[in-house]
Enzyme design. Structure first.
Site, PDB file in Angstrom:
ATOM      1  N   ASN A   7      13.010  -5.347 -11.485  1.00 28.88           N
ATOM      2  CA  ASN A   7      12.094  -5.934 -12.471  1.00 28.88           C
ATOM      3  C   ASN A   7      12.774  -5.938 -13.842  1.00 28.88           C
ATOM      4  O   ASN A   7      13.141  -4.884 -14.370  1.00 28.88           O
ATOM      5  CB  ASN A   7      10.810  -5.097 -12.502  1.00 28.88           C
ATOM      6  CG  ASN A   7       9.789  -5.663 -13.474  1.00 28.88           C
ATOM      7  OD1 ASN A   7      10.128  -6.010 -14.602  1.00 28.88           O
ATOM      8  ND2 ASN A   7       8.541  -5.742 -13.053  1.00 28.88           N
ATOM      9  N   ASP A   9      11.470  -7.357 -16.695  1.00 32.16           N
ATOM     10  CA  ASP A   9      10.534  -7.677 -17.784  1.00 32.16           C
ATOM     11  C   ASP A   9      10.956  -7.075 -19.125  1.00 32.16           C
ATOM     12  O   ASP A   9      10.799  -7.696 -20.179  1.00 32.16           O
ATOM     13  CB  ASP A   9       9.131  -7.132 -17.468  1.00 32.16           C
ATOM     14  CG  ASP A   9       8.454  -7.895 -16.356  1.00 32.16           C
ATOM     15  OD1 ASP A   9       8.950  -8.975 -15.987  1.00 32.16           O
ATOM     16  OD2 ASP A   9       7.432  -7.396 -15.839  1.00 32.16           O
ATOM     17  N   HIS A  50       7.280 -10.568 -14.316  1.00 33.02           N
ATOM     18  CA  HIS A  50       5.835 -10.661 -14.461  1.00 33.02           C
ATOM     19  C   HIS A  50       5.547 -11.603 -15.624  1.00 33.02           C
ATOM     20  O   HIS A  50       5.864 -11.283 -16.771  1.00 33.02           O
ATOM     21  CB  HIS A  50       5.292  -9.247 -14.748  1.00 33.02           C
ATOM     22  CG  HIS A  50       3.799  -9.154 -14.791  1.00 33.02           C
ATOM     23  ND1 HIS A  50       3.141  -7.948 -14.877  1.00 33.02           N
ATOM     24  CD2 HIS A  50       2.829 -10.097 -14.755  1.00 33.02           C
ATOM     25  CE1 HIS A  50       1.830  -8.156 -14.894  1.00 33.02           C
ATOM     26  NE2 HIS A  50       1.618  -9.449 -14.830  1.00 33.02           N
ATOM     27  N   HIS A 197       6.200   1.071  -8.982  1.00 27.55           N
ATOM     28  CA  HIS A 197       5.658   1.640 -10.216  1.00 27.55           C
ATOM     29  C   HIS A 197       6.099   3.096 -10.381  1.00 27.55           C
ATOM     30  O   HIS A 197       5.735   3.952  -9.595  1.00 27.55           O
ATOM     31  CB  HIS A 197       4.128   1.567 -10.279  1.00 27.55           C
ATOM     32  CG  HIS A 197       3.653   1.423 -11.698  1.00 27.55           C
ATOM     33  ND1 HIS A 197       3.354   0.206 -12.271  1.00 27.55           N
ATOM     34  CD2 HIS A 197       3.491   2.336 -12.653  1.00 27.55           C
ATOM     35  CE1 HIS A 197       2.997   0.388 -13.518  1.00 27.55           C
ATOM     36  NE2 HIS A 197       3.075   1.661 -13.785  1.00 27.55           N
TER      37      HIS A 197
HETATM   38  N1  PXP Z   1       5.480  -3.289  -9.266  1.00 29.07           N
HETATM   39  C1  PXP Z   1       4.496  -3.809 -10.044  1.00 29.07           C
HETATM   40  C2  PXP Z   1       3.421  -4.599  -9.381  1.00 29.07           C
HETATM   41  C3  PXP Z   1       4.504  -3.626 -11.436  1.00 29.07           C
HETATM   42  O1  PXP Z   1       3.526  -4.157 -12.182  1.00 29.07           O
HETATM   43  C4  PXP Z   1       5.567  -2.897 -12.014  1.00 29.07           C
HETATM   44  C5  PXP Z   1       5.611  -2.709 -13.499  1.00 29.07           C
HETATM   45  O2  PXP Z   1       5.837  -3.911 -14.122  1.00 29.07           O
HETATM   46  C6  PXP Z   1       6.572  -2.403 -11.181  1.00 29.07           C
HETATM   47  C7  PXP Z   1       6.489  -2.596  -9.807  1.00 29.07           C
HETATM   48  C8  PXP Z   1       7.748  -1.666 -11.715  1.00 29.07           C
HETATM   49  O3  PXP Z   1       7.323  -0.454 -12.265  1.00 29.07           O
HETATM   50  P1  PXP Z   1       8.338   0.382 -13.164  1.00 29.07           P
HETATM   51  O4  PXP Z   1       8.682  -0.462 -14.324  1.00 29.07           O
HETATM   52  O5  PXP Z   1       7.547   1.593 -13.500  1.00 29.07           O
HETATM   53  O6  PXP Z   1       9.537   0.668 -12.289  1.00 29.07           O
END
Ligand code: PXP
Length: 248
Positions: A7, A9, A50, A197
């Site tokens: 991810n 973001d 996202h 997460h």
């Molecule tokens: N999965 C989802 C659905 C999320 O919303 C997030 C956070 O954006 C993550 C995974 C990744 O979580 P983290 O940034 O805590 O690794």
């Protein structure tokens, strides 16, 4: 081996901190595309981003650029709204992960209430599937949510590991148990099981108890580590750590 979805973001978060009004400007940095490329070189199996309703980090143009330029599967996280459905139908990502969204939250807090929104979510999920995107539901590890996800025809669930990550001792044990049970149930119902997460290298030894996982989605810890060693190296280290565990 378990797949790693990276991810990115936070790379857009950093860009927006300075260039929110002009994300397409020639001097806007850091580049989301370069981040995706670095993640790919580090061994990412897919790129996750996202596009939030308030567009606070990823912009639509980022998603379309990654889709066009990066030869890895794209996983779009999005709120379950008609406006986001319209974006997803045009983008045609390989995967869509439906998440709950509240404007004030810092990151996604809590899973999607699939059980409470079955009739509303079913047509949205079906439209995405018919458009060629495989759909997962980001849910808390509770039986009703797993069952509802299977009932509306989603092929995958992503189990919310935030509580697991934020606790220790007896509380983490109890949360691990909930994840194990949810994964067993989902697998029995024919769902592909992902998790995401708060996952870090430090909590993989506990997470390994959860069976049937085929993908981990990880963001924050990779970007935090990347500040010191670069994103390619951070992703590489995570891949090695995942590979070191003999996941059942
Ligand atoms: N999965 C989802 C659905 C999320 O919303 C997030 C956070 O954006 C993550 C995974 C990744 O979580 P983290 O940034 O805590 O690794």
């Amino acid at each position: 081996m378990i797949h790693l979805g990276v991810n990115i973001d936070h790379v857009a978060t950093l860009r927006q901190a300075r260039y929110a009004g002009m994300p397409d400007s020639h001097n806007a940095e850091p580049s989301v595309l370069d981040a995706a490329r670095a993640a790919m070189l580090g061994g990412a199996d897919s790129i996750t981003l996202h596009v939030r309703e308030d567009r606070r980090h990823m912009q639509d143009a980022d998603a379309f650029a990654v889709r066009r330029e990066i030869p890895l599967p794209l996983n779009l996280e999005m709120g379950a709204t008609p406006a986001m459905l319209e974006v997803a139908l045009r983008l045609r990502p390989d995967f869509v992960c439906l998440v709950p969204e509240r404007r004030q939250e810092i990151t996604t807090e809590g899973g999607l209430d699939v059980a409470g929104r079955v009739e509303e979510l079913r047509p949205l999920v079906q439209a995405l599937l018919q458009n060629g995107s495989k759909v997962s539901m980001f849910i808390d590890p509770v039986p009703e949510q797993v069952e509802a996800s299977a009932a509306i025809g989603a092929p995958m669930v992503e189990l919310h590991t935030g509580r697991f990550a934020n606790t220790l001792g007896a509380e983490r044990c109890a949360e691990t148990r909930r994840l194990v049970d949810a994964a067993e149930l989902g697998h029995a119902l024919g769902l592909e099981i992902h998790a995401g997460h708060g996952i870090q290298i430090a909590n993989l030894p506990d997470l390994v108890a959860v069976p049937h996982l085929t993908e981990l989605n990880i963001g924050h810890t990779l970007i935090a580590r990347a500040v010191f060693v670069g994103l390619q190296q951070a992703v590489h280290e995570m891949k090695q750590a995942i590979a070191a565990f003999a996941w059942k």
